[in-house]
Design an enzyme around this catalytic site. Structure first.
Site, PDB file in Angstrom:
ATOM      1  N   GLU A 347       0.863  -1.196   0.000  1.00  0.00           N
ATOM      2  CA  GLU A 347       0.000   0.000   0.000  1.00  0.00           C
ATOM      3  C   GLU A 347       0.897   1.242   0.000  1.00  0.00           C
ATOM      4  O   GLU A 347       1.143   1.830  -1.013  1.00  0.00           O
ATOM      5  CB  GLU A 347      -0.932  -0.005   1.218  1.00  0.00           C
ATOM      6  CG  GLU A 347      -1.917  -1.157   1.191  1.00  0.00           C
ATOM      7  CD  GLU A 347      -3.226  -0.831   1.887  1.00  0.00           C
ATOM      8  OE1 GLU A 347      -3.804   0.226   1.636  1.00  0.00           O
ATOM      9  OE2 GLU A 347      -3.668  -1.678   2.694  1.00  0.00           O
ATOM     10  N   GLU A 607      -1.362  -1.189  13.528  1.00  0.00           N
ATOM     11  CA  GLU A 607      -2.648  -0.966  12.867  1.00  0.00           C
ATOM     12  C   GLU A 607      -3.795  -1.493  13.739  1.00  0.00           C
ATOM     13  O   GLU A 607      -4.852  -0.876  13.820  1.00  0.00           O
ATOM     14  CB  GLU A 607      -2.649  -1.703  11.524  1.00  0.00           C
ATOM     15  CG  GLU A 607      -3.891  -1.527  10.699  1.00  0.00           C
ATOM     16  CD  GLU A 607      -3.746  -2.143   9.309  1.00  0.00           C
ATOM     17  OE1 GLU A 607      -2.860  -3.010   9.134  1.00  0.00           O
ATOM     18  OE2 GLU A 607      -4.503  -1.750   8.405  1.00  0.00           O
TER      19      GLU A 607
HETATM   20  C1  BGC Z   1      -5.293   1.188   4.930  1.00  0.00           C
HETATM   21  C2  BGC Z   1      -5.951   2.071   5.946  1.00  0.00           C
HETATM   22  C3  BGC Z   1      -6.974   2.839   5.180  1.00  0.00           C
HETATM   23  C4  BGC Z   1      -8.002   1.821   4.785  1.00  0.00           C
HETATM   24  C5  BGC Z   1      -9.264   2.320   4.231  1.00  0.00           C
HETATM   25  C6  BGC Z   1      -6.327   0.208   4.491  1.00  0.00           C
HETATM   26  O1  BGC Z   1      -5.886  -0.767   3.647  1.00  0.00           O
HETATM   27  O2  BGC Z   1      -4.135   0.614   5.383  1.00  0.00           O
HETATM   28  O3  BGC Z   1      -5.193   2.646   6.874  1.00  0.00           O
HETATM   29  O4  BGC Z   1      -7.457   3.972   5.760  1.00  0.00           O
HETATM   30  O5  BGC Z   1      -7.456   0.822   3.975  1.00  0.00           O
HETATM   31  O6  BGC Z   1     -10.207   1.888   5.048  1.00  0.00           O
END
Ligand code: BGC
Length: 724
Positions: A347, A607
């Protein structure tokens, strides 16, 4: 002559994975007073003049909304100049040509990989005799394959140091590239730099026999190796954030990101680190290493936007201090030109929700003004015709639908930058974007004055989520309508400051509040209570905050909030007389709570509160980043409520200080230091015997609230005392 008069150049054939190096030779035949290089690229570049690196900008030109804005860097290269000069520029894939995000289908991946590599530059020599000469990129430049045989954001880098790939005979003429120049803008953001070196703490063998190097701290950047080797020896390593419960290698949570570095040695002593990519890691695993590896061979280098540190917290509680440190590292690891969700898996994107959740904390810890102003310009540039704001900025997912609390970054972030730094320019720049976001909601909602029936991320990762869901139980419509009210209110506040007619938004805000109260008379979750109070929607905020406190206690003094509720819950509790409960939440050592990961050895913010469970197993491999700053959004409460230093909304940037600390004997003492635009504030409280001593240094007039009394003090140093 300006850089726009230079020509875009590219390679004359497809080099596949290999990073090209562009070359230009020139003579400075008279003494030079100033040599200035303006340069940028489609990709990320590293320029070398006569073998020396030009500047210290890592991953230049940074990451912007490349369809609209591409930053040009200006370097003074006078000191690197010789009579006969050799300018070389490596251009790697970087963000421009890497297949991001990781879940792209193969066709879209290929499309991104096929984007052209491009370079544009302009070198001006001012001679001591007053004359000038300029050299621009054009047909007289050449290119060759470089020692970097592969480089990409997620997958890592391969360097072959065996030979000089770009030897004289390999130079080939460049091709001109037809690419826009109206996107070129001067450097706006902070420079990305190497900001710290961390020696390896230990090297060990795992039960499964892997050789692993531990740096003792999760960082974003790369590993530098130093070794004595023979030509052709191979070094290969991958990266990880944690070990599994048996102490074995684990990086499944990087998902499709390979995050590997490979180096083929030349003869003798040598040092190397990846040049045109980065990794998020604490550990590396040596898959290949010539001879016996020692920890002295390895140094982790931290790389991020080089913002000035502005805020410090320290207390009598070592676990809390570790939490503060983890939050700082979380910011360092994720403020790499854009605010990213995480630095390791496939990401590393500028998720708008994460940015708005963390911006207040971020702006206490570091000077983020420049950083966010640049990112907000990208947000506005990528904002769609309809006013819709992408889920990530730069918007790599143009098909992604806006979500409440994510798109609201468009209003929340400019307002926070103004509040922290006091310069209305950010509001002036963003006002249209702020307004368009609010108009967008009005244009898509099916129910006037509420935002109903739309896709949203909800209270992302809320702990009251139903089994198997990432979304907490807080109603989407509730969150969306609450943020609609908040954003409309911010448009009103910004507009008033700018002298604009915002009467339509004033009416809209009033109507949203009324519609909200009618539609949502009851609050069902912790986050619903929090939003109702924090956004001024609850008719009786004291009663709602009291109900929240009861709910938290009934939940076992545990958080149930996700991304949406967590940044505000402690503020709401403190603002309505429940600071003791807020402290209980902050100091909770069991899951879920801020100190649980600390006790599990975290060096950044996770997270998930239970990224690693009590029994050492992982929450999941799918969404389990160990460097995700969002839940670090507790530092603003630490400054404002715990240490007690804040400012009123109409006194931005600490024009005037409000001092109202909330000591807790469990810590013993707490010290906060904050560099504001009006000077340094320093505040300490110490629990001593049957009272508390306070030391305050204020560079501005302060309203002091202590022991139930209020007083106004002028700038200076003060000691206060309250009895228990
Ligand atoms: C990210 C989050 C992001 C989310 C959207 C994830 O894959 O890592 O931090 O805000 O997607 O809900």
């Amino acid at each position: 002559m300006k850089i726009k008069d230079s020509q875009w150049i590219t390679v004359s054939r497809d080099t596949g994975d290999v990073v090209p190096v562009f070359h230009f030779g020139f003579v400075a035949d008279r003494p030079v007073a100033l040599a200035e290089l303006k340069i940028t690229a489609l990709g990320v570049y590293e320029a070398l003049l006569n073998g020396e690196r030009v500047g210290d900008f890592i991953l230049a030109p940074g990451w912007t909304s490349y369809d609209h804005r591409l930053q040009v860097q200006t370097y003074d290269v006078t000191g690197l100049l010789e009579e006969e000069n050799d300018l070389r520029v490596l251009v790697g894939r970087g963000w421009f040509r890497s297949p991001m995000p990781g879940w792209l289908n193969s066709e879209d991946k290929q499309r991104r990989l096929n984007q052209p590599c491009g370079l544009i530059a302009h070198l001006k020599l001012r001679f001591q005799d007053g004359t000038e000469k300029t050299f621009a990129t054009g047909p007289d430049w050449s290119w060759a394959e470089s020692h970097i045989r592969f480089s990409e954001i997620y997958d890592g880098e391969i360097c072959d140091a065996r030979k000089d790939w770009s030897s004289q005979k390999d130079w080939q003429p460049v091709k001109l590239l037809d690419w826009r120049k109206d996107i070129l803008i001067p450097q706006e953001g902070e420079i990305i730099r190497e900001t710290g070196r961390i020696a390896a703490k230990r090297i060990f063998k795992t039960p499964q026999g892997d050789t692993v190097v531990d740096f003792g701290q999760e960082v974003t950047g790369y590993v530098e190796i130093a070794l004595n080797a023979h030509v052709g020896d191979e070094v290969l390593f991958d990266h990880a954030e944690v070990q599994d419960r048996d102490g074995n290698w684990y990086n499944e949570n990087y998902r499709s990101a390979k995050a590997r570095a490979k180096y083929i040695c030349r003869e003798g002593m040598q040092t190397w680190h990846p040049e045109l990519t980065f990794f998020g890691f604490r550990y590396i695993r040596l898959l290949s290493w010539p001879g016996e590896a020692k920890k002295e061979n390895f140094t982790a280098i931290a790389v991020h936007s080089d913002m000035k540190r502005t805020g410090w917290l320290k207390s009598g509680n070592a676990e809390l201090n570790r939490l503060f440190s983890n939050i700082v590292w979380g910011q360092r690891g994720n403020f790499l030109d854009v605010p990213t969700d995480c630095p390791q898996r496939d990401e590393r994107l500028g998720w708008t929700g994460d940015a708005q959740v963390f911006i207040k904390t971020a702006s206490y810890l570091f000077d983020t003004e420049k950083f966010f102003k640049k990112w907000l310009h990208d947000l506005a540039a990528d904002q769609r015709e309809s006013g819709e704001v992408g889920q990530v900025i730069p918007d790599l997912m143009p098909e992604g639908v806006s979500s409440a609390a994510w798109g609201d970054a468009a209003t929340i972030c400019p307002w926070q930058v103004y509040q922290t730094y006091g310069d209305k320019a950010v509001l002036e720049d963003q006002f249209d974007s702020m307004r368009k976001w609010v108009d967008f909601i009005g244009s898509v909602t099916k129910t006037p004055n509420l935002w109903i029936d739309h896709f949203h991320f909800g209270d992302w990762l809320g702990l009251d989520a139903p089994q198997g869901s990432y979304k907490g139980s807080t109603r989407d419509d509730f969150i969306a309508s609450a943020f609609y009210a908040h954003s409309a209110e911010l448009v009103v506040k910004a507009g008033r400051l700018l002298g604009k007619d915002v009467s339509a938004y004033e009416r809209l805000h009033r109507d949203i509040v009324a519609a909200f109260r009618a539609a949502f008379p009851d609050y069902k979750t912790q986050t619903e209570h929090v939003l109702a109070v924090h956004f001024g929607l609850a008719e009786n905020p004291q009663k709602t905050a009291d109900a929240l406190a009861e709910m938290v206690k009934a939940d076992g003094t545990q958080l149930r909030t996700g991304f949406v509720g967590t940044p505000y819950i402690l503020h709401v509790l403190s603002n309505y007389g429940h600071t003791d409960l807020a402290w209980d939440l902050v100091l909770r050592r069991e899951y879920p709570g801020w100190l649980y990961p600390v006790l599990k050895g975290a060096t950044t913010i996770w997270e998930h509160w239970d990224g690693i469970r009590e029994d050492g197993s992982f929450w999941s491999a799918d969404m389990n980043s160990f460097n995700h700053y969002s839940y670090g959004a507790v530092v603003d409460w630490m400054f404002e409520q715990a240490a007690g230093i804040r400012h009123a909304e109409d006194k931005p940037a600490f024009e005037e200080l409000i001092y109202a600390p909330h000591p807790d004997a469990r810590l013993g003492w707490l010290q906060a230091k904050l560099d504001t635009r009006h000077g340094t504030v320093s505040a300490l409280w110490v629990c001593e015997g049957d009272g508390v001593r306070y030391e305050l240094d204020t560079p501005v007039r302060a309203r002091v609230f202590l022991g139930g009394k209020a007083q106004l003090v002028e700038p200076g140093h003060y000691t206060f005392w309250t009895e228990n």
